[in-house]
Design an enzyme around this catalytic site. Sequence first.
Site, mmCIF file in Angstrom:
data_model
loop_
_atom_site.group_PDB
_atom_site.id
_atom_site.type_symbol
_atom_site.label_atom_id
_atom_site.label_comp_id
_atom_site.label_asym_id
_atom_site.label_seq_id
_atom_site.Cartn_x
_atom_site.Cartn_y
_atom_site.Cartn_z
ATOM 1 N N LYS A 150 0.835 -1.197 0.000
ATOM 2 C CA LYS A 150 0.000 0.000 0.000
ATOM 3 C C LYS A 150 0.874 1.253 0.000
ATOM 4 C CE LYS A 150 -3.843 -1.816 2.837
ATOM 5 N NZ LYS A 150 -4.958 -1.690 1.889
ATOM 6 N N ARG B 282 -9.984 -11.720 2.943
ATOM 7 C CA ARG B 282 -10.844 -12.819 2.490
ATOM 8 C C ARG B 282 -10.112 -14.160 2.595
ATOM 9 N NH1 ARG B 282 -11.559 -9.925 -3.219
ATOM 10 N NH2 ARG B 282 -11.149 -8.165 -1.838
HETATM 11 N N1 BES Z 1 -7.898 -3.738 4.850
HETATM 12 C C1 BES Z 1 -8.164 -3.392 3.515
HETATM 13 C C2 BES Z 1 -9.496 -2.661 3.330
HETATM 14 C C3 BES Z 1 -9.657 -1.328 4.000
HETATM 15 C C4 BES Z 1 -9.565 -0.163 3.272
HETATM 16 C C5 BES Z 1 -10.002 -1.247 5.338
HETATM 17 C C6 BES Z 1 -9.756 1.062 3.887
HETATM 18 C C7 BES Z 1 -10.183 -0.012 5.951
HETATM 19 C C8 BES Z 1 -10.081 1.142 5.219
HETATM 20 C C9 BES Z 1 -8.178 -4.644 2.659
HETATM 21 O O1 BES Z 1 -7.368 -5.675 3.066
HETATM 22 C C10 BES Z 1 -7.709 -4.243 1.298
HETATM 23 O O2 BES Z 1 -6.585 -3.854 1.182
HETATM 24 N N2 BES Z 1 -8.580 -4.360 0.310
HETATM 25 C C11 BES Z 1 -8.247 -4.016 -1.028
HETATM 26 C C12 BES Z 1 -8.830 -5.081 -1.928
HETATM 27 C C13 BES Z 1 -8.337 -5.032 -3.335
HETATM 28 C C14 BES Z 1 -6.865 -5.351 -3.408
HETATM 29 C C15 BES Z 1 -9.116 -6.024 -4.155
HETATM 30 C C16 BES Z 1 -8.849 -2.645 -1.329
HETATM 31 O O3 BES Z 1 -9.902 -2.331 -0.796
HETATM 32 O O4 BES Z 1 -8.227 -1.891 -2.070
HETATM 33 MN MN MN Z 2 -5.383 -5.494 2.361
#
Ligand code: BES
Ligand code: MN
Length: 482
Positions: A263, A337
Site C-alpha cells: 500500500k 478474504r
Molecule cells: N484492509 C483493507 C481494506 C480497507 C480499506 C479497510 C480502507 C479499511 C479502510 C483490505 O485488506 C484491502 O486492502 N482491500 C483491497 C482489496 C483489493 C486489493 C481487491 C482494497 O480495498 O483496495
Molecule cells: Mn489489504
Amino acid sequence: MKISTVVGNASRMDVDALVVVAGEGGKLVGAGQEVDAASGGSIQRLLANGEISTKVGKSTLLYHLPGVAAKCVVVAGGGDGGNEKPGVVSRIAGSAAKRLSDRKRATVAFSIGCQDTDVLVSAIAAAINGASGQDLFRSEKNINPFGELLWLDQNPVALRIGSAVGNSMLLARELVNLPPNYIYPETFARRAAEVALSSGLELEIWDELRLRRERCDSLLSVAAGSTRPPRLVVLRYRGKKQSRPLAIVGKGVTFDSGGLSIKPTESMVTMKCDMAGAATVLATMQAVATLELDNPVIGLVGLVENMLGGGAYKLGDVLTARSGKTIEVLNTDAEGRLVLADVLDVACQDQPAAIIDLATLTGACVVALGTDVAGAMTNNEELQNRVLGAAKACGELVWPLPMFAHFDEQIQSQVADIKNIGDGRWGGAITAAKFLEQFVGNTPWVHLDIAGPAFNDKPKSHQDAGGTGCLVNTLVKLISTW
Ligand code: BES
Ligand code: MN
Ligand code: ZN
C-alpha cells in the site's frame, strides 16, 4: 467506566456535572424541568435569549446556577424532538460526555428524559464512549473518562445492558487504537484469554502448529511474510438454551501493509484498524457473557499480520484452503478474504444456526456507502433482515449490497477454483463477499463490511477519532432477540 443509578431531586445532587437536554423551542425534558424550576427559570431565560443552542451535538455549560447543587449544569441540544431515535439520542448523550471529558471529573450525572429501553441502551453506551479517547499514549490526556457515571432516568434493564455494551465498546476501541507494535496476533490472543477468564468464556487458541495440522494454508500464507506468528481464537458461550449456536467471525489483520502488493503510505497509515472485526467479536462475546444472555454463541477470530518478509506469499501463488478449495493469489492486499476463508470453514464445523462475519474488508465498500455505513451482504435475506432490524433498533447504520449471481463470474480463475480479486475494481465489496460465500456452505450467513465505520480519521462531536466500537450494540441486540 463505573456506572450507577441514583434517585432523588436532580437539583440537590452534589455532582461535578449534571447533563440535561433541551430540544427545539426550549423544551426541557427529564430532570431539566426540575432543575430549571429550582434555579428560578434560569435555563429557560437563557434558552429564550438564544444563549443555549438546542442543536444536536452542541453542549452549553452553566456554572453557579442558583438553587442547584451540581458544580456545573450541561444543557445538551436535543434537536427537533428526535428524542425517540436511538441514533440521535446517542449523539446527544455522546457529545455532552465528550464535552465534559476535557478535564478530570469524578461524578457526572445524566438525565435525558427518555424511557424506551433500546434508545436508553444506545444513549448510555454513547455516554460511556464519548468520555473515552484514542490518546492512550499521551501523558496529558485530551479526553478524561469520568470517575463515575450516574444515570437518573430510571430503567434498570437499560442501565445493565447499556453499561455492558458501552464497556465492551471501550474494549473494541482500545484494541483498535493500540498500535501494531502492541497488538499483534499473540498479544491479541492473550487479551482474548484474559477476557475469557474474567467473563467466563470457554477458550481455544490455535497456534501455528495447530493451524498447520488443520490445513489452514490460506490463513497461514497471509501470515508467512511476518515474523509474528498467526493465531486463531475460538470463544464459546454456552448459554442456557439448548440450540445450535450463532457464530460470529472477525477479520483480525493486526496490520495490513498490503504485502508485496504494498500500500502507499496514505492508505497504510491507519491499517492498525484492520483487526476491528476481530475486536468487535471479542467485545461482543464479553458483553454476551456479562449479560448472561440465553442463546449460545461462538466467536472466532483469525489473527495475522500482512507483511512482506522473505517468506511472504506471492502473486501467482495457488493456496489450498482448509475446505479444499484452491485459490489463485493475484493481489496480496486482498488478504482479509484469505484469512476469513479458513476461519469461516472452522466456524461451519460447529454447525451454527447462522454465521455473521465482520471485516474491514474493502475500500470499495467505503466508496459505495461512505465512511459511516456498514455494508451487508448475504446468502439469506431473512437473516439479513434480522441484522438490519437489530441495527435500526440501535441507531447503527447498515445497508445491504446485492449479491446477484453474475458477480460470481468475476472470481473464476483459469488456474485454480477461484481467485482472490474480481476483474477490475468495480463492485469490489460484492466480489469480496462472493469470495467469502464460497466458504460457508449452506449455512445462513451475513457478511458485514465495516471498512468505513470501524475507524474515524477525524473526531466527531460525540466520539473521538480512532476505533469506534461499531456494531457491538447491534450484535448484542441480535443475540438477545435471537
Ligand atoms: N484492509 C483493507 C481494506 C480497507 C480499506 C479497510 C480502507 C479499511 C479502510 C483490505 O485488506 C484491502 O486492502 N482491500 C483491497 C482489496 C483489493 C486489493 C481487491 C482494497 O480495498 O483496495
Ligand atoms: Mn489489504
Ligand atoms: Zn486488510
